[in-house]
Design a protein around this motif. Sequence first.
Motif, PDB file in Angstrom:
ATOM      1  N   TYR A  93      10.663   7.327   7.811  1.00 29.65           N
ATOM      2  CA  TYR A  93      11.027   7.813   9.150  1.00 29.65           C
ATOM      3  C   TYR A  93      11.296   9.318   9.151  1.00 29.65           C
ATOM      4  O   TYR A  93      10.972  10.014  10.118  1.00 29.65           O
ATOM      5  CB  TYR A  93      12.263   7.047   9.642  1.00 29.65           C
ATOM      6  N   ILE A  94      11.881   9.834   8.057  1.00 29.78           N
ATOM      7  CA  ILE A  94      12.164  11.275   8.002  1.00 29.78           C
ATOM      8  C   ILE A  94      11.013  12.060   7.362  1.00 29.78           C
ATOM      9  O   ILE A  94      11.135  13.250   7.075  1.00 29.78           O
ATOM     10  CB  ILE A  94      13.474  11.568   7.236  1.00 29.78           C
ATOM     11  N   GLY A  95       9.884  11.358   7.147  1.00 28.24           N
ATOM     12  CA  GLY A  95       8.704  12.058   6.646  1.00 28.24           C
ATOM     13  C   GLY A  95       8.609  12.185   5.144  1.00 28.24           C
ATOM     14  O   GLY A  95       7.802  12.979   4.637  1.00 28.24           O
ATOM     15  N   HIS A  96       9.398  11.401   4.398  1.00 25.11           N
ATOM     16  CA  HIS A  96       9.355  11.452   2.932  1.00 25.11           C
ATOM     17  C   HIS A  96       9.267  10.035   2.374  1.00 25.11           C
ATOM     18  O   HIS A  96      10.239   9.502   1.818  1.00 25.11           O
ATOM     19  CB  HIS A  96      10.593  12.168   2.383  1.00 25.11           C
ATOM     20  N   PRO A  97       8.103   9.388   2.514  1.00 27.30           N
ATOM     21  CA  PRO A  97       7.968   8.005   2.034  1.00 27.30           C
ATOM     22  C   PRO A  97       8.089   7.901   0.522  1.00 27.30           C
ATOM     23  O   PRO A  97       7.902   8.875  -0.209  1.00 27.30           O
ATOM     24  CB  PRO A  97       6.553   7.619   2.498  1.00 27.30           C
ATOM     25  N   LEU A  98       8.413   6.699   0.072  1.00 28.49           N
ATOM     26  CA  LEU A  98       8.526   6.432  -1.363  1.00 28.49           C
ATOM     27  C   LEU A  98       7.187   6.655  -2.052  1.00 28.49           C
ATOM     28  O   LEU A  98       6.128   6.342  -1.498  1.00 28.49           O
ATOM     29  CB  LEU A  98       8.967   4.988  -1.598  1.00 28.49           C
ATOM     30  N   VAL A  99       7.249   7.183  -3.270  1.00 29.88           N
ATOM     31  CA  VAL A  99       6.046   7.310  -4.082  1.00 29.88           C
ATOM     32  C   VAL A  99       5.632   5.909  -4.505  1.00 29.88           C
ATOM     33  O   VAL A  99       6.471   5.078  -4.844  1.00 29.88           O
ATOM     34  CB  VAL A  99       6.319   8.187  -5.322  1.00 29.88           C
ATOM     35  N   GLU A 100       4.335   5.627  -4.482  1.00 27.02           N
ATOM     36  CA  GLU A 100       3.842   4.315  -4.871  1.00 27.02           C
ATOM     37  C   GLU A 100       2.945   4.446  -6.084  1.00 27.02           C
ATOM     38  O   GLU A 100       2.279   5.455  -6.279  1.00 27.02           O
ATOM     39  CB  GLU A 100       3.091   3.642  -3.724  1.00 27.02           C
ATOM     40  N   VAL A 101       2.938   3.427  -6.918  1.00 27.75           N
ATOM     41  CA  VAL A 101       2.107   3.433  -8.123  1.00 27.75           C
ATOM     42  C   VAL A 101       1.294   2.151  -8.177  1.00 27.75           C
ATOM     43  O   VAL A 101       1.632   1.156  -7.541  1.00 27.75           O
ATOM     44  CB  VAL A 101       2.952   3.540  -9.406  1.00 27.75           C
ATOM     45  N   MET A 102       0.219   2.176  -8.927  1.00 26.83           N
ATOM     46  CA  MET A 102      -0.608   0.990  -9.138  1.00 26.83           C
ATOM     47  C   MET A 102      -0.292   0.441 -10.523  1.00 26.83           C
ATOM     48  O   MET A 102      -0.268   1.180 -11.502  1.00 26.83           O
ATOM     49  CB  MET A 102      -2.098   1.336  -9.052  1.00 26.83           C
ATOM     50  N   ARG A 103      -0.041  -0.867 -10.624  1.00 24.93           N
ATOM     51  CA  ARG A 103       0.311  -1.463 -11.904  1.00 24.93           C
ATOM     52  C   ARG A 103      -0.616  -2.616 -12.256  1.00 24.93           C
ATOM     53  O   ARG A 103      -1.141  -3.306 -11.377  1.00 24.93           O
ATOM     54  CB  ARG A 103       1.755  -1.985 -11.877  1.00 24.93           C
ATOM     55  N   ASP A 104      -0.768  -2.834 -13.548  1.00 25.76           N
ATOM     56  CA  ASP A 104      -1.489  -3.988 -14.087  1.00 25.76           C
ATOM     57  C   ASP A 104      -2.896  -4.111 -13.540  1.00 25.76           C
ATOM     58  O   ASP A 104      -3.440  -5.213 -13.415  1.00 25.76           O
ATOM     59  CB  ASP A 104      -0.703  -5.286 -13.798  1.00 25.76           C
ATOM     60  N   LEU A 105      -3.518  -2.976 -13.204  1.00 28.31           N
ATOM     61  CA  LEU A 105      -4.910  -2.949 -12.759  1.00 28.31           C
ATOM     62  C   LEU A 105      -5.164  -3.870 -11.584  1.00 28.31           C
ATOM     63  O   LEU A 105      -6.243  -4.444 -11.445  1.00 28.31           O
ATOM     64  CB  LEU A 105      -5.838  -3.324 -13.926  1.00 28.31           C
ATOM     65  N   CYS A 106      -4.156  -4.046 -10.736  1.00 32.30           N
ATOM     66  CA  CYS A 106      -4.343  -4.865  -9.540  1.00 32.30           C
ATOM     67  C   CYS A 106      -4.048  -4.008  -8.332  1.00 32.30           C
ATOM     68  O   CYS A 106      -3.640  -2.860  -8.435  1.00 32.30           O
ATOM     69  CB  CYS A 106      -3.426  -6.101  -9.557  1.00 32.30           C
ATOM     70  N   ASN A 107      -4.286  -4.561  -7.167  1.00 33.17           N
ATOM     71  CA  ASN A 107      -4.114  -3.789  -5.939  1.00 33.17           C
ATOM     72  C   ASN A 107      -2.728  -3.950  -5.341  1.00 33.17           C
ATOM     73  O   ASN A 107      -2.560  -3.912  -4.130  1.00 33.17           O
ATOM     74  CB  ASN A 107      -5.173  -4.206  -4.913  1.00 33.17           C
TER      75      ASN A 107
END
Length: 335
Positions: A307-321
């Motif tokens: 909402y304040i323009g700073h979303p959580l960083v996301e990562v990809m794990r275990d070669l899945c989506n």
Amino acid sequence: MIAAAAAAAAGEIPAEDAPPPGALYSFGTPWPEFNEGISYIDTFRCADAGATTTLIEFYSTSYKSSAPLPGWIKRIRDGQITVDGEVATDPDMILREGSKLVYHRLPWQEPFAPHLLDVLYEDDDMIALNKPSGLQVLPKGLFQQRTVLAQLQLKDWKMPSSFCSKRKDAQSHPVPVHRLGRGTSGLLLCAKTKLAKAQLAAYFAEGATNAGKSRDETDICKARKISKFYRALVTGILENDEVMITQPIGLVRYPGVAEGLYAACSSGKPAMSKVRVLERLKIHNHTLIQVEIHSGRPHQIRIHLAYIGHPLVEVMRDLCNLSLEIVGTTYMHIG
């Protein structure tokens, strides 16, 4: 730690699974390959007294997001649905007002989840666990058995003799008092009895109540008996060292999602998050923050930070989506 080492040596805890420094001990039963399935119960109510509804019409319209029409026909013919205690295999069976319908979902192999839990604190009333990332707290969706709740119920808790009471609220009843997201690790408080659960739940409810009141921040903090802190990595660089977010959170309609999605909306319930910058990682355009939540709305941290323009960083794990939010260790102050 000497006791933990002795337990490992005695074979009670495998050496590689011995609790880490700071933990009293670890417990957990390995998950079976398949769960026990689950039953979904409905009571049929006819909206139009003059109309008739068949078994397949009920399920294909009420739960069309669960399976397409051919899928529900197969489930019926395979004997997975009972009507008033009797197996029903005819999709065109006419339902009667008040009939009890039960869909018996077959056992399935749940996705991977850790099973060991570290106990950081324990007394006669409560347990503080270090919940690992990847373990769901309560049953939901694909995870019906691989949960913290299941491990609490599988363990044989030794209650003190003073608790050997006929009072139901004083008997062993281990349950989590609050939730942490499946991808979140950190402190999870669990009650040992119904009485303890009621008291701890009341402490957590105070935060949600205070979040909806227009009060000085200092007064709100003083009034709380339990404070919840999270560490998270967000995108972008926060300019201010501290940010107070009071955006309400509620369910909104979303195409393809029958239950809707939780999001920032003016008609939602009060929610309050206090953000404090720990480190600005300018090279990566990320900011490490501490978030103190004064309420516990679903996905509150993720929603407030976006909402304040700073979303959580996301990562990809275990070669899945599967996108996992980086929400690090949680910790609490009780007092």
